[in-house]
Structure formats: C-alpha cells, structure tokens
Design a protein around this motif. Structure first.
Motif, PDB file in Angstrom:
ATOM      1  N   LYS A  84       0.811  -1.223   0.000  1.00  0.00           N
ATOM      2  CA  LYS A  84       0.000   0.000   0.000  1.00  0.00           C
ATOM      3  C   LYS A  84       0.841   1.268   0.000  1.00  0.00           C
ATOM      4  O   LYS A  84       0.301   2.372   0.124  1.00  0.00           O
ATOM      5  CB  LYS A  84      -0.933   0.002   1.215  1.00  0.00           C
ATOM      6  N   PRO A 108       2.629   4.431  -1.401  1.00  0.00           N
ATOM      7  CA  PRO A 108       2.219   5.228  -2.564  1.00  0.00           C
ATOM      8  C   PRO A 108       3.212   5.204  -3.721  1.00  0.00           C
ATOM      9  O   PRO A 108       2.879   5.629  -4.813  1.00  0.00           O
ATOM     10  CB  PRO A 108       2.097   6.642  -1.988  1.00  0.00           C
ATOM     11  N   ALA A 109       4.428   4.719  -3.467  1.00  0.00           N
ATOM     12  CA  ALA A 109       5.432   4.662  -4.528  1.00  0.00           C
ATOM     13  C   ALA A 109       6.460   3.592  -4.183  1.00  0.00           C
ATOM     14  O   ALA A 109       6.639   3.233  -3.014  1.00  0.00           O
ATOM     15  CB  ALA A 109       6.128   6.013  -4.694  1.00  0.00           C
ATOM     16  N   TRP A 149       9.711   5.751  -1.804  1.00  0.00           N
ATOM     17  CA  TRP A 149       8.798   6.630  -1.059  1.00  0.00           C
ATOM     18  C   TRP A 149       9.598   7.450  -0.064  1.00  0.00           C
ATOM     19  O   TRP A 149      10.311   6.898   0.778  1.00  0.00           O
ATOM     20  CB  TRP A 149       7.768   5.760  -0.357  1.00  0.00           C
ATOM     21  N   ASP A 197       4.715  14.200   6.564  1.00  0.00           N
ATOM     22  CA  ASP A 197       4.325  12.783   6.457  1.00  0.00           C
ATOM     23  C   ASP A 197       4.613  12.052   7.755  1.00  0.00           C
ATOM     24  O   ASP A 197       3.837  11.181   8.188  1.00  0.00           O
ATOM     25  CB  ASP A 197       5.102  12.115   5.318  1.00  0.00           C
TER      26      ASP A 197
END
Length: 233
Positions: free
Chosen positions: A210, A212-213, A216, A222
């Motif tokens: 999961k 996002p990249a 990351w 964040d």
C-alpha cells in the motif's frame, strides 16, 4: 508483517522503533544486530550482539528467517566516532554494505531513517549531507520492492550520550512549540517516538503493498501524519 530486522536498535529513534514493533505484537519475529543488547525485550525479539561492525553484513545474511523488511536507524556523530572519516564508515559505508547484503539475501523492503535538508544547493556539499544522500541513492539503485526514506528534522528526545548543543536545540524547538503551537515545532523537528511510529507505519504499508510509490520519501509532514495524527496502537 513478517520477520523484520532493525539496525540501530540501541539509538534514539531505533530504540523506539524496536519497542513499538514489540508492543504491537506484529511481526512475529523482530531481529536486531547491534554492538550491545537493546533495552527492550520480548518473546518476539531475536537479538544478535556483535561488537565488530565489520561482521554485521555476514550476521544479516545468516538471519533465519530472512527478514521481509529491514529498517535502518543506524547513525552516529562526528564526536562519538572520533572524526568525519570514522563517522563516514558508519553512517555511509556500513549502511550501504548492509543494504547490499539485504538485497542479496532477498529482503524485499528497506526503510532508512535519513535526515531532512540534505539536498539543498549549499547543504548538499556538507559531509553529513553527502553521507545521507549517498545512502539514499544507493538504496534507490538496489531496486528493492519498496524503499522508504524517512527524513526527520531535528530529532527531539533524550539521548543516552548527549550531542553537543543538542539539549539547547531541543529546548528551543520545544519552547517554540509551546509559544506558537505544535505546528511550529513540527516544522523544525519531530519527537523520536513519532518518527519511530511513522517508520513502523510506513514499513507496514510497504509490506501490505500500500505504499504510494516504489521509492517513497517521508518528509516532516508525512512523519507527523503517520506517526501521530493517523497512528493507531
């Protein structure tokens, strides 16, 4: 989470990463390699104590089961290391060697606690920044399933061995937070426990597919979001 290994488990952030993982009950096996035994204990802990850091890559390759994720919060200071050359051997060379060993052994995800502000035009020329950037670039080049770079600002917390001037910086940032609000502190630095929780949360997302990249990067906002705002025990 499957078996997870931690390098730097006796440091300020790494010790919180370890205690957070052990308290969560997942993964079933938490592996550490360190020069001295970590303070946190638990039935899931599989600790390896090896004072000679030149043997750590071999120790990593010998871990059973092979960890799915390796988290490195490994780092030292110029003063503690006895100079820039020795600091480079730990902060840069050892981290890169361990990342290479992890990739060769089949570790799928690598999470590295780096530092904010190292990529600026001026800052990038400093030895400390070059160490961190070099590790980040090496990790990216190794093509893990997921590589996560955590970039905190000032790390707020009590260290076993105080950094020169660290208490003053901690007090200044905390004081700013009390006067202007938590957001002001968060802009400059994050609590070690919050950084650790964000690191664990990111590792979980990577394991669950999961993230996002594939590569990351977690900046200060964040870290606060994952480690405090959205954190669930």
């Amino acid at each position: 989470m499957s078996a997870t290994a931690i390098i730097g488990s006796t440091g300020l952030v790494g010790s919180h990463v370890l205690s957070t993982l052990l308290a969560s009950g997942a993964p079933p096996t938490v592996q550490t390699i360190s020069r001295r035994a970590p303070k946190s204990t638990g039935p899931a802990l599989q600790g390896t104590v090896e004072p000679d850091t030149t043997l750590w890559a071999a120790k990593l390759k010998a871990l059973v089961p092979t960890p799915t994720t390796l988290i490195s919060a490994l780092g030292t200071t110029r003063a503690a290391a006895g100079g820039i050359a020795n600091q480079w051997k730990i902060d840069h060379d050892l981290n890169v060697e361990l990342a290479q060993a992890a990739k060769a052994q089949g570790v799928r995800n690598f999470v590295f606690v780096s530092s904010a502000g190292t990529r600026g035009l001026v800052a990038s020329r400093l030895p400390y920044s070059q160490m961190k950037n070099g590790v980040e670039d090496a990790i990216k080049g190794l093509d893990f399933d997921h590589a996560v770079i955590v970039r905190p600002g000032l790390i707020i917390g009590e260290r076993e061995v105080a950094h020169q001037g660290g208490w003053l910086m901690n007090a200044t940032v905390r004081g700013l937070g009390r006067i202007a609000g938590q957001w002001a502190q968060d802009k400059l630095g994050q609590d070690a426990e919050v950084i650790a929780r964000a690191t664990v949360a990111a590792a979980r997302l990577a394991e669950e597919g999961k993230a996002p990249a594939k590569y990351w990067i977690l900046e200060g906002a964040d870290i606060v979001r994952l480690g405090r705002t959205e954190w669930k025990e």
